[in-house]
Design a protein around this motif. Structure first.
Motif, PDB file in Angstrom:
ATOM      1  N   CYS A 135      13.122  13.053  39.212  1.00  0.00           N
ATOM      2  CA  CYS A 135      12.450  12.480  40.274  1.00  0.00           C
ATOM      3  C   CYS A 135      11.500  13.075  41.310  1.00  0.00           C
ATOM      4  CB  CYS A 135      12.962  11.035  40.937  1.00  0.00           C
ATOM      5  SG  CYS A 135      13.164   9.946  39.957  1.00  0.00           S
ATOM      6  N   CYS A 136      12.016  14.083  42.234  1.00  0.00           N
ATOM      7  CA  CYS A 136      12.641  14.923  42.687  1.00  0.00           C
ATOM      8  C   CYS A 136      11.040  16.661  41.712  1.00  0.00           C
ATOM      9  CB  CYS A 136      13.066  16.198  43.546  1.00  0.00           C
ATOM     10  SG  CYS A 136      12.506  17.573  44.104  1.00  0.00           S
ATOM     11  N   LEU A 137      11.104  16.644  40.668  1.00  0.00           N
ATOM     12  CA  LEU A 137      10.299  16.742  39.731  1.00  0.00           C
ATOM     13  C   LEU A 137       9.122  16.652  39.617  1.00  0.00           C
ATOM     14  CD1 LEU A 137      13.221  19.080  37.234  1.00  0.00           C
ATOM     15  CD2 LEU A 137      12.526  20.025  39.248  1.00  0.00           C
ATOM     16  N   MET A 138       9.138  15.605  39.561  1.00  0.00           N
ATOM     17  CA  MET A 138       8.258  14.445  39.438  1.00  0.00           C
ATOM     18  C   MET A 138       7.086  15.133  40.221  1.00  0.00           C
ATOM     19  SD  MET A 138       8.424  12.285  36.816  1.00  0.00           S
ATOM     20  CE  MET A 138       8.823  11.492  34.977  1.00  0.00           C
ATOM     21  N   GLN A 139       7.501  15.020  41.254  1.00  0.00           N
ATOM     22  CA  GLN A 139       6.889  14.987  43.066  1.00  0.00           C
ATOM     23  C   GLN A 139       6.374  16.497  42.825  1.00  0.00           C
ATOM     24  OE1 GLN A 139       9.516  13.306  45.827  1.00  0.00           O
ATOM     25  NE2 GLN A 139       9.165  11.189  45.422  1.00  0.00           N
ATOM     26  N   LEU A 140       7.333  17.164  42.496  1.00  0.00           N
ATOM     27  CA  LEU A 140       6.923  18.544  42.808  1.00  0.00           C
ATOM     28  C   LEU A 140       5.850  18.697  41.818  1.00  0.00           C
ATOM     29  CD1 LEU A 140       9.383  21.776  43.302  1.00  0.00           C
ATOM     30  CD2 LEU A 140       7.202  22.053  42.027  1.00  0.00           C
TER      31      LEU A 140
ATOM     32  N   SER B 154      17.304  10.874  27.982  1.00  0.00           N
ATOM     33  CA  SER B 154      16.090  11.253  28.725  1.00  0.00           C
ATOM     34  C   SER B 154      15.719  10.015  28.727  1.00  0.00           C
ATOM     35  CB  SER B 154      16.139  11.316  27.146  1.00  0.00           C
ATOM     36  OG  SER B 154      16.572  13.100  27.497  1.00  0.00           O
ATOM     37  N   HIS B 155      15.398   8.530  28.125  1.00  0.00           N
ATOM     38  CA  HIS B 155      15.374   7.577  27.926  1.00  0.00           C
ATOM     39  C   HIS B 155      15.730   6.819  29.116  1.00  0.00           C
ATOM     40  CE1 HIS B 155      15.239   8.453  23.158  1.00  0.00           C
ATOM     41  NE2 HIS B 155      14.433   7.136  23.846  1.00  0.00           N
ATOM     42  N   LYS B 156      17.269   6.703  29.529  1.00  0.00           N
ATOM     43  CA  LYS B 156      17.206   6.537  30.757  1.00  0.00           C
ATOM     44  C   LYS B 156      16.903   6.815  31.523  1.00  0.00           C
ATOM     45  CE  LYS B 156      22.018   5.921  33.034  1.00  0.00           C
ATOM     46  NZ  LYS B 156      23.646   6.645  33.678  1.00  0.00           N
ATOM     47  N   TYR B 157      16.304   7.855  32.449  1.00  0.00           N
ATOM     48  CA  TYR B 157      16.079   8.206  33.586  1.00  0.00           C
ATOM     49  C   TYR B 157      14.047   7.857  33.599  1.00  0.00           C
ATOM     50  CZ  TYR B 157      20.755   9.632  35.104  1.00  0.00           C
ATOM     51  OH  TYR B 157      22.299   9.702  35.315  1.00  0.00           O
ATOM     52  N   LEU B 158      14.273   8.517  32.463  1.00  0.00           N
ATOM     53  CA  LEU B 158      12.525   8.996  31.887  1.00  0.00           C
ATOM     54  C   LEU B 158      11.594   7.439  31.665  1.00  0.00           C
ATOM     55  CD1 LEU B 158      11.756  12.588  30.791  1.00  0.00           C
ATOM     56  CD2 LEU B 158      11.247  12.051  33.227  1.00  0.00           C
TER      57      LEU B 158
ATOM     58  N   GLY C 229      12.874   2.240  35.697  1.00  0.00           N
ATOM     59  CA  GLY C 229      14.152   3.589  37.168  1.00  0.00           C
ATOM     60  C   GLY C 229      12.874   4.034  38.260  1.00  0.00           C
ATOM     61  N   PRO C 230      13.030   4.980  39.398  1.00  0.00           N
ATOM     62  CA  PRO C 230      12.187   5.542  40.168  1.00  0.00           C
ATOM     63  C   PRO C 230      11.426   6.373  39.520  1.00  0.00           C
ATOM     64  CG  PRO C 230      14.322   5.902  40.104  1.00  0.00           C
ATOM     65  CD  PRO C 230      14.983   5.316  39.435  1.00  0.00           C
ATOM     66  N   CYS C 231      11.348   7.204  37.945  1.00  0.00           N
ATOM     67  CA  CYS C 231      10.498   8.507  37.674  1.00  0.00           C
ATOM     68  C   CYS C 231       9.449   7.170  37.042  1.00  0.00           C
ATOM     69  CB  CYS C 231      11.503   8.562  36.518  1.00  0.00           C
ATOM     70  SG  CYS C 231      12.478   9.986  37.085  1.00  0.00           S
ATOM     71  N   LEU C 232       9.369   6.529  36.156  1.00  0.00           N
ATOM     72  CA  LEU C 232       8.772   5.435  35.981  1.00  0.00           C
ATOM     73  C   LEU C 232       6.608   5.138  36.984  1.00  0.00           C
ATOM     74  CD1 LEU C 232       8.080   3.808  33.504  1.00  0.00           C
ATOM     75  CD2 LEU C 232       8.939   1.502  34.031  1.00  0.00           C
ATOM     76  N   PRO C 233       7.221   4.903  37.474  1.00  0.00           N
ATOM     77  CA  PRO C 233       6.110   5.286  38.779  1.00  0.00           C
ATOM     78  C   PRO C 233       5.089   5.834  38.783  1.00  0.00           C
ATOM     79  CG  PRO C 233       7.732   4.059  39.842  1.00  0.00           C
ATOM     80  CD  PRO C 233       8.135   4.385  38.784  1.00  0.00           C
TER      81      PRO C 233
ATOM     82  N   PRO D  64      14.982   1.217  23.008  1.00  0.00           N
ATOM     83  CA  PRO D  64      15.349  -0.192  22.505  1.00  0.00           C
ATOM     84  C   PRO D  64      14.333  -1.259  22.870  1.00  0.00           C
ATOM     85  CG  PRO D  64      17.453   0.970  23.142  1.00  0.00           C
ATOM     86  CD  PRO D  64      16.310   1.907  23.085  1.00  0.00           C
ATOM     87  N   ASP D  65      14.212  -1.678  23.902  1.00  0.00           N
ATOM     88  CA  ASP D  65      14.067  -2.528  25.163  1.00  0.00           C
ATOM     89  C   ASP D  65      12.710  -2.603  25.589  1.00  0.00           C
ATOM     90  OD1 ASP D  65      14.855  -0.721  26.788  1.00  0.00           O
ATOM     91  OD2 ASP D  65      15.852  -1.788  28.441  1.00  0.00           O
ATOM     92  N   ALA D  66      12.246  -1.029  25.669  1.00  0.00           N
ATOM     93  CA  ALA D  66      10.277  -0.485  26.093  1.00  0.00           C
ATOM     94  C   ALA D  66      10.098   0.476  25.081  1.00  0.00           C
ATOM     95  CB  ALA D  66      10.975  -0.035  27.679  1.00  0.00           C
ATOM     96  N   PRO D  67       8.709   0.579  25.403  1.00  0.00           N
ATOM     97  CA  PRO D  67       8.017   1.535  24.467  1.00  0.00           C
ATOM     98  C   PRO D  67       7.972   2.794  25.109  1.00  0.00           C
ATOM     99  CG  PRO D  67       6.143   0.071  25.571  1.00  0.00           C
ATOM    100  CD  PRO D  67       7.648  -0.598  25.584  1.00  0.00           C
ATOM    101  N   ASN D  68       7.118   3.884  24.614  1.00  0.00           N
ATOM    102  CA  ASN D  68       7.220   5.287  25.778  1.00  0.00           C
ATOM    103  C   ASN D  68       6.368   4.705  25.953  1.00  0.00           C
ATOM    104  OD1 ASN D  68       6.758   7.519  26.533  1.00  0.00           O
ATOM    105  ND2 ASN D  68       6.737   8.825  23.883  1.00  0.00           N
ATOM    106  N   PRO D  69       6.610   4.527  27.608  1.00  0.00           N
ATOM    107  CA  PRO D  69       5.426   4.929  28.727  1.00  0.00           C
ATOM    108  C   PRO D  69       4.347   6.055  28.118  1.00  0.00           C
ATOM    109  CG  PRO D  69       7.158   5.242  29.729  1.00  0.00           C
ATOM    110  CD  PRO D  69       8.126   4.540  28.666  1.00  0.00           C
ATOM    111  N   TYR D  70       5.119   7.404  28.691  1.00  0.00           N
ATOM    112  CA  TYR D  70       3.787   8.457  28.669  1.00  0.00           C
ATOM    113  C   TYR D  70       3.235   8.397  27.356  1.00  0.00           C
ATOM    114  CZ  TYR D  70       7.390   9.387  31.112  1.00  0.00           C
ATOM    115  OH  TYR D  70       8.563   9.881  32.581  1.00  0.00           O
ATOM    116  N   ARG D  71       3.919   8.193  25.855  1.00  0.00           N
ATOM    117  CA  ARG D  71       2.815   8.052  24.829  1.00  0.00           C
ATOM    118  C   ARG D  71       1.634   6.644  25.253  1.00  0.00           C
ATOM    119  NH1 ARG D  71       5.750   6.119  20.836  1.00  0.00           N
ATOM    120  NH2 ARG D  71       7.082   8.314  20.559  1.00  0.00           N
TER     121      ARG D  71
END
Length: 544
Positions: free
Chosen positions: A153-158, A198-202, A205-209, A298-305
């Protein structure tokens, strides 16, 4: 490492690294961290030097893997980095070079360690290294920090929030490189990962927004092609014009990921490494492609795509449908210009293919352009120099042509664009030729090269499909293009007749002997049918 310059040969006996990887816990408030992070490091300039770095630090990494679950020193280092990033924006505004330099060095060490851990550990073991719970005697609390999630999350903010200045350029590159390294888990698994760390965090959770903001930032980094700051812009020593050691590490990782995501690692020739004018743009593009090609959870599509598929032009004022998540707007004109200029790299060609294939807004905009030659000519040059390109670059270029030629408007307009002095076409001097005729010449040349050299069935089929798509709109063909169509017709006719003759002879031989097993007629006649279809395409082109 420490307050002095470090050399690769000195790393195994470096006292600061020994303390980091040792059996003694170091508090995040210890002055040790300021000493550890005050180093300058000469960047390796070749793969052999990168290998020397890994070999020199293997003893340190092994010791840290063994001791860190008890000492939590990696967690302390990450906490030091996280606390510093909270003040990074203010430090950039105040031109606090030393603070940014030390923060950069902290990320440098984290990324090097992360690369080793990902190579050597399972997801569960990796997560254990980033999860540390300090317990006082007699306590039984079970709450532990998930520092890896906080780090991402910090890297994304940076990446998205820190202004791009001369003093923040390097740390922005390293932040993107660290994310590329984190996403390299797929390289070490034969099966497709759908429930990785990678799926778990990206993807939740907090990284998704941060999804749409991250994708938009990476695209603009690619568009702007910001060059690294000139020597002297930093108080700390320059790593190199190439963007530093981690740039080399992460670029190698991303190259492997790119191969896996495109053709499963198959390539006729290794990709050349051109001199990069913008490490930030290149790393941003690599990260964007890796994110876009992550498999759906398994429970969600790739949000970045989803974000790449749905973004719109800044001039488009229509509202986004509520059903489209992670939507944003970007300047299509700037994006188009950057794509036209960067097609010498295979990752830029993959981005162009991805956008044409998956984003209908981008495809509609590009097909409506009146300067399509700026995009088509670089693609044709890739195909023309097929023997110098790796196979996945050629495939992507050809599929892009196939997508474009599915549009009748494109097929008509390319015959109205007149080009002069195509210097890279060496078979014949072309002083004046239409874009459509040049496209025909290059595709036919690719067909003939494939028939005599590589004999790739799919390349052959796609080339003929592109010709068939264009044939209904052939107009005012150049004399040389018409000659090449006739030559192709003649070549395919001979091959077609030869296959039929072989099938006939095999059939006669089998009828004269009951003991001889019958040949595989299905394969023979399917081959003949393929040649018939080839001939049909050539005849259709010839009649125009």
């Amino acid at each position: 490492m420490g307050s002095n310059s470090s050399r690769i040969s000195d790393l195994p006996k470096n006292e600061y690294l020994k303390k980091l990887s040792g059996t003694e816990s170091v508090s995040e408030n210890d002055p040790f961290w300021n000493q550890l992070l005050s180093f300058s490091f000469p960047a390796p300039t070749s793969s052999s030097e990168l290998k020397l770095l890994e070999e020199a630090t293997i003893s340190v990494c092994k010791a840290l893997v063994e001791n860190n679950p008890r000492t939590g020193n990696l967690g302390a280092l990450i906490k030091v980095f996280l606390s510093r990033t909270k003040e990074l924006k203010l430090s950039a505004e105040c031109q606090n070079h030393i603070f940014i330099w030390q923060t950069h060095n902290a990320l440098f060490i984290i990324c090097c360690l992360l690369k080793v851990f990902i190579c050597e550990m399972s997801d569960e073991e990796l997560q254990l290294q980033f999860t540390y719970e300090e317990k006082s005697p007699g306590s039984f609390g079970s709450d532990s920090e998930d520092l890896l999630e906080e780090l991402l999350c910090c890297l994304m903010q940076l990446i998205t929030d820190i202004p791009l200045l001369d003093i923040t350029y390097e740390i922005s590159v390293e932040a993107i490189s660290t994310m590329v390294v984190f996403l390299s888990c797929q390289l070490f698994h034969k099966e497709i990962l759908r429930q990785s760390i990678s799926h778990k965090y990206l993807m939740q959770g907090p990284c998704l927004p941060y999804t749409s903001k991250l994708v938009k930032t990476l695209l603009y980094n690619f568009i702007r092609q910001e060059k690294p700051p000139p020597p002297g812009a930093h108080i700390y020593p320059q790593q190199s014009d190439g963007g530093g050691l981690l740039y080399g590490l992460a670029s190698g990782v991303a190259t492997g990921l790119w191969t896996v995501f495109t053709l499963g690692g198959v390539g006729s020739k290794a990709a050349a490494s051109p001199e990069l004018s913008s490490p930030l743009a290149n790393q941003s593009l690599l990260l964007l492609l890796v994110l876009a090609n992550l498999t759906d959870a398994p429970d969600a599509p790739n949000p970045y795509r989803q974000a790449i598929m749905s973004f719109k032009n800044t001039q488009d004022s229509s509202p986004f449908p509520s059903s489209i998540p992670h939507a944003f707007q970007i300047n299509f004109n700037s994006l188009y210009t950057a794509l036209c200029e960067q097609q010498t790299s295979d990752q830029a060609t993959l981005l162009l293919y991805t956008l044409l294939h998956q984003n209908s807004n981008v495809r509609t905009y590009m097909l409506a352009r009146t300067d399509m030659e700026n995009l088509v000519l670089p693609i044709l040059e890739i195909l023309y120099h097929v023997e110098e390109r790796n196979s996945h670059h050629v495939y992507m270029a050809l599929i892009i042509l196939l997508i474009l030629t599915e549009d009748d408007g494109f097929n008509r307009s390319i015959h109205e664009v007149i080009l002069k002095n195509i210097t890279w076409y060496s078979e014949r001097v072309l002083t004046e030729i239409s874009l459509g005729s040049l496209l025909i010449l290059v595709v036919i040349r690719t067909i003939q090269y494939n028939m005599t050299r590589t004999r790739d069935k799919y390349l052959h089929t796609n080339c003929l499909a592109a010709l068939a798509n264009m044939s209904a709109q052939f107009r005012s063909l150049h004399q040389y293009a018409a000659q090449r169509i006739i030559s192709l017709f003649s070549l395919l006719s001979k091959k077609h007749n030869k296959v039929l003759e072989q099938a006939t002879q095999s059939l006669r031989g089998s009828l004269s002997s009951d003991d001889v097993p019958l040949p595989d007629y299905l394969s023979i006649f399917m081959c003949a049918e393929d040649r018939t279809q080839d001939l049909a395409c050539a005849r259709q082109a010839l009649n125009r």
